[in-house]
Scaffold this active site. Sequence first.
Site, PDB file in Angstrom:
ATOM      1  N   ARG A 150      -5.650  -1.971  66.398  1.00  0.00           N
ATOM      2  CA  ARG A 150      -6.475  -1.436  65.317  1.00  0.00           C
ATOM      3  C   ARG A 150      -6.665   0.068  65.499  1.00  0.00           C
ATOM      4  NH1 ARG A 150      -9.094  -6.085  67.360  1.00  0.00           N
ATOM      5  NH2 ARG A 150      -9.242  -7.820  65.875  1.00  0.00           N
ATOM      6  N   LYS A 174     -12.616  -5.654  69.648  1.00  0.00           N
ATOM      7  CA  LYS A 174     -13.939  -5.937  69.093  1.00  0.00           C
ATOM      8  C   LYS A 174     -14.793  -6.662  70.120  1.00  0.00           C
ATOM      9  CE  LYS A 174     -12.823  -6.082  64.160  1.00  0.00           C
ATOM     10  NZ  LYS A 174     -12.847  -6.902  62.932  1.00  0.00           N
ATOM     11  N   HIS A 244      -3.823   0.134  59.158  1.00  0.00           N
ATOM     12  CA  HIS A 244      -3.893  -1.324  59.155  1.00  0.00           C
ATOM     13  C   HIS A 244      -2.626  -1.940  58.575  1.00  0.00           C
ATOM     14  CE1 HIS A 244      -6.890  -4.170  60.495  1.00  0.00           C
ATOM     15  NE2 HIS A 244      -6.532  -4.998  59.536  1.00  0.00           N
ATOM     16  N   ARG A 247      -0.407  -2.546  61.380  1.00  0.00           N
ATOM     17  CA  ARG A 247      -0.847  -3.743  62.116  1.00  0.00           C
ATOM     18  C   ARG A 247      -0.295  -4.995  61.427  1.00  0.00           C
ATOM     19  NH1 ARG A 247      -4.835  -5.899  65.550  1.00  0.00           N
ATOM     20  NH2 ARG A 247      -6.168  -7.543  64.692  1.00  0.00           N
ATOM     21  N   HIS A 270      -7.375 -11.517  67.635  1.00  0.00           N
ATOM     22  CA  HIS A 270      -8.170 -12.299  66.692  1.00  0.00           C
ATOM     23  C   HIS A 270      -9.025 -13.315  67.439  1.00  0.00           C
ATOM     24  CE1 HIS A 270      -5.326 -11.532  63.033  1.00  0.00           C
ATOM     25  NE2 HIS A 270      -6.238 -10.606  63.162  1.00  0.00           N
ATOM     26  N   TYR A 279      -0.776 -14.437  57.817  1.00  0.00           N
ATOM     27  CA  TYR A 279       0.567 -13.866  57.882  1.00  0.00           C
ATOM     28  C   TYR A 279       1.654 -14.899  57.600  1.00  0.00           C
ATOM     29  CZ  TYR A 279      -1.849  -9.932  59.932  1.00  0.00           C
ATOM     30  OH  TYR A 279      -2.709  -8.879  60.125  1.00  0.00           O
TER      31      TYR A 279
END
Length: 298
Positions: A150, A174, A244, A247, A270, A279
Amino acid sequence: MLINSFLIYLQHEKRYSPHTVKSYQTDLLQFETFLHNDFEIIPVNAKATHIRSFIVSLMDLNISENAIGRKISTLRSFYKYLLRENELKVNPMTLIKAPKVPKRLPVFIEETKMDFLLDGEIEGKRVFDETFPSQRDKVVLELLFGTGIRLAELLLLKESDINFYEGTIKVLGKRNKERIIPLHGQLIDQLKTYIDLKLNQNFHNKITTLIVTNTGASSYPKLIYRIVKSYLTLISTQDKRSPHVLRHSFASSLLNKGADLNAIKDLLGHASLAATQVYTHNSVERLKSIYKQAHPKA
């Protein structure tokens, strides 16, 4: 006061990123202002009817369904927190339904186009020269497309996060979760070239951040957006040309080459497989396109 305590809770207990906390703050302050101006009440006293009025006001302002959905999600988290802290007895959000948002497939750049940009020539000229800014820009593109990290993760990278011996890079994602991502040989060589150039720039401040500006300062989001957009313009006419998108391109490329979905999930950082499964839709659409072009009865 309650909004501030909620934001502190998100930052220190939930370990949300500063960017995410800022988004929550913006949503809640907008909600608080609406309640004060239209009903002269504070959020803790709001009922479901007040919240619905807020949502209608957002629709009247032509706010996108995605943005409205995000604000509703913010309010759900906020009122769940208030319930936990015994600030209210009934959660008004239980009566609120978010508007249906049409699913959009992730936008990505085809692998062949990215290879052409990074390794080929455009109009008879190589895209990148040997100067520091040009090699820095190439590293930015190579890292985003080659690792799927990211934007926020890219900005936090330090030179010490690269393990050249193992051929890996350590990424802080994150909620302060670390993950290790492998680097391909070409990217390792590119990083070495860039770091050598960076050392030779004689910057006054020796910044440990991997990606720096032309003057040696730590990089910032707007610079990365500008770099990505300017180079993707050379190979794509699509509207979205952001970090993004690279990504998405990384994930789509892996999936099209047969990579395991769980492995892609771990590489992207994730929290759940559901976020990665989007995806697979791109992959199915690609197969449909190939089928229509190639099958005699299609």
